[in-house]
Design a protein around this motif. Structure first.
Motif, PDB file in Angstrom:
ATOM      1  N   THR A 108      50.681  40.945  43.711  1.00  0.00           N
ATOM      2  CA  THR A 108      49.840  39.761  43.217  1.00  0.00           C
ATOM      3  C   THR A 108      48.481  40.257  43.000  1.00  0.00           C
ATOM      4  O   THR A 108      47.715  40.188  43.805  1.00  0.00           O
ATOM      5  N   PHE A 109      48.502  40.954  41.882  1.00  0.00           N
ATOM      6  CA  PHE A 109      47.044  41.834  41.726  1.00  0.00           C
ATOM      7  C   PHE A 109      45.983  41.081  42.038  1.00  0.00           C
ATOM      8  O   PHE A 109      44.723  41.570  42.535  1.00  0.00           O
ATOM      9  N   SER A 110      45.782  39.867  41.606  1.00  0.00           N
ATOM     10  CA  SER A 110      44.430  38.965  41.579  1.00  0.00           C
ATOM     11  C   SER A 110      44.191  38.678  42.816  1.00  0.00           C
ATOM     12  O   SER A 110      42.846  38.452  43.183  1.00  0.00           O
ATOM     13  N   THR A 111      44.984  39.011  43.895  1.00  0.00           N
ATOM     14  CA  THR A 111      44.639  38.729  45.265  1.00  0.00           C
ATOM     15  C   THR A 111      43.971  40.040  46.180  1.00  0.00           C
ATOM     16  O   THR A 111      43.612  39.596  47.260  1.00  0.00           O
ATOM     17  N   TYR A 112      43.963  41.176  45.237  1.00  0.00           N
ATOM     18  CA  TYR A 112      43.568  42.178  46.197  1.00  0.00           C
ATOM     19  C   TYR A 112      42.405  42.883  45.802  1.00  0.00           C
ATOM     20  O   TYR A 112      41.952  42.859  44.571  1.00  0.00           O
ATOM     21  N   VAL A 113      41.603  43.391  46.669  1.00  0.00           N
ATOM     22  CA  VAL A 113      40.439  44.425  46.076  1.00  0.00           C
ATOM     23  C   VAL A 113      41.134  45.438  45.474  1.00  0.00           C
ATOM     24  O   VAL A 113      42.003  45.911  45.908  1.00  0.00           O
ATOM     25  N   MET A 114      40.251  45.715  44.549  1.00  0.00           N
ATOM     26  CA  MET A 114      40.724  47.158  43.705  1.00  0.00           C
ATOM     27  C   MET A 114      39.433  48.294  43.612  1.00  0.00           C
ATOM     28  O   MET A 114      38.498  47.670  43.573  1.00  0.00           O
ATOM     29  N   GLY A 115      40.053  49.262  43.827  1.00  0.00           N
ATOM     30  CA  GLY A 115      38.908  50.485  44.063  1.00  0.00           C
ATOM     31  C   GLY A 115      39.220  51.404  43.278  1.00  0.00           C
ATOM     32  O   GLY A 115      40.408  51.901  42.810  1.00  0.00           O
ATOM     33  N   TRP A 116      37.813  52.154  42.901  1.00  0.00           N
ATOM     34  CA  TRP A 116      38.209  53.676  42.117  1.00  0.00           C
ATOM     35  C   TRP A 116      37.424  54.469  43.093  1.00  0.00           C
ATOM     36  O   TRP A 116      36.337  54.446  43.668  1.00  0.00           O
ATOM     37  N   PHE A 117      38.211  55.937  43.073  1.00  0.00           N
ATOM     38  CA  PHE A 117      37.723  56.931  43.921  1.00  0.00           C
ATOM     39  C   PHE A 117      37.810  58.058  43.010  1.00  0.00           C
ATOM     40  O   PHE A 117      38.539  58.086  41.978  1.00  0.00           O
ATOM     41  N   ARG A 118      37.201  59.091  43.491  1.00  0.00           N
ATOM     42  CA  ARG A 118      37.317  60.570  42.658  1.00  0.00           C
ATOM     43  C   ARG A 118      37.527  61.794  43.723  1.00  0.00           C
ATOM     44  O   ARG A 118      37.044  61.790  44.720  1.00  0.00           O
ATOM     45  N   ALA A 177      33.550  53.153  43.093  1.00  0.00           N
ATOM     46  CA  ALA A 177      33.295  51.392  43.070  1.00  0.00           C
ATOM     47  C   ALA A 177      34.554  50.656  43.547  1.00  0.00           C
ATOM     48  O   ALA A 177      35.640  51.058  43.658  1.00  0.00           O
ATOM     49  N   ALA A 178      34.378  49.491  43.882  1.00  0.00           N
ATOM     50  CA  ALA A 178      35.501  48.660  44.360  1.00  0.00           C
ATOM     51  C   ALA A 178      34.910  47.220  43.910  1.00  0.00           C
ATOM     52  O   ALA A 178      33.714  46.882  43.818  1.00  0.00           O
ATOM     53  N   ILE A 179      35.684  46.107  43.628  1.00  0.00           N
ATOM     54  CA  ILE A 179      35.868  44.801  43.148  1.00  0.00           C
ATOM     55  C   ILE A 179      36.528  44.094  44.172  1.00  0.00           C
ATOM     56  O   ILE A 179      37.893  44.328  44.110  1.00  0.00           O
ATOM     57  N   SER A 180      36.228  42.891  44.373  1.00  0.00           N
ATOM     58  CA  SER A 180      37.067  41.878  45.168  1.00  0.00           C
ATOM     59  C   SER A 180      37.870  41.037  44.194  1.00  0.00           C
ATOM     60  O   SER A 180      37.896  41.201  43.350  1.00  0.00           O
ATOM     61  N   SER A 181      38.593  40.350  45.170  1.00  0.00           N
ATOM     62  CA  SER A 181      39.395  39.303  44.316  1.00  0.00           C
ATOM     63  C   SER A 181      38.425  38.319  44.125  1.00  0.00           C
ATOM     64  O   SER A 181      37.263  38.206  44.539  1.00  0.00           O
ATOM     65  N   TYR A 182      38.748  37.345  43.467  1.00  0.00           N
ATOM     66  CA  TYR A 182      37.851  36.080  43.020  1.00  0.00           C
ATOM     67  C   TYR A 182      37.748  35.182  43.989  1.00  0.00           C
ATOM     68  O   TYR A 182      38.582  34.659  44.853  1.00  0.00           O
TER      69      TYR A 182
END
Length: 133
Positions: A28-38, A49-54
């Protein structure tokens, strides 16, 4: 199962822009923090960078100091997609970029820990970004 598929990488010149996308499935994508790494050759994987759920009426985001003011993370929950808009690219941004999903739903750990790799349990295969000088 959970799958993350990145796209949008490429070869650009310094000062150019790119937008990376990561499409998620199996969670359930909307409920998870998503991050970018390199990860650059010969270096450890690092937080971008990372973004929280709503939460409440907003999304919380956090950035590595090296990309603040140049990169923007966003998400479209209807499309199960997280984006990384990268502007004013520099040669030192050259790396394989990975998206990842936090291991716990509906959990915002706070900005200081959004960049902790061990908080993320699923990773994409990566997309190469190369910035020439």
């Amino acid at each position: 199962q959970v799958q993350l598929v990145e796209s949008g990488g490429g070869l650009v010149q310094a000062g150019d822009s790119l937008r990376l996308s990561c499409v998620a499935s199996g969670r359930t994508f909307s409920t998870y923090v998503m991050g970018w790494f390199r990860q650059a050759p010969g270096k450890d994987r690092e937080f971008v960078a990372a973004i929280s759920s709503y939460i409440g009426s907003t999304y919380y985001s956090n950035y590595a100091d090296s990309v603040k003011g140049r990169f923007t993370i966003s998400r479209d929950n209807a499309k199960n997609t997280v984006y990384l808009q990268m502007n004013s690219l520099k040669p030192e941004d050259t790396a394989v970029y990975y998206c990842a999903t936090d291991s716990n739903p509906n959990l915002y750990r706070g900005p200081q820990t959004m960049g902790t790799l061990t908080n993320y349990d699923y990773w994409g295969q990566g997309t190469q970004v190369t910035v020439s000088s």
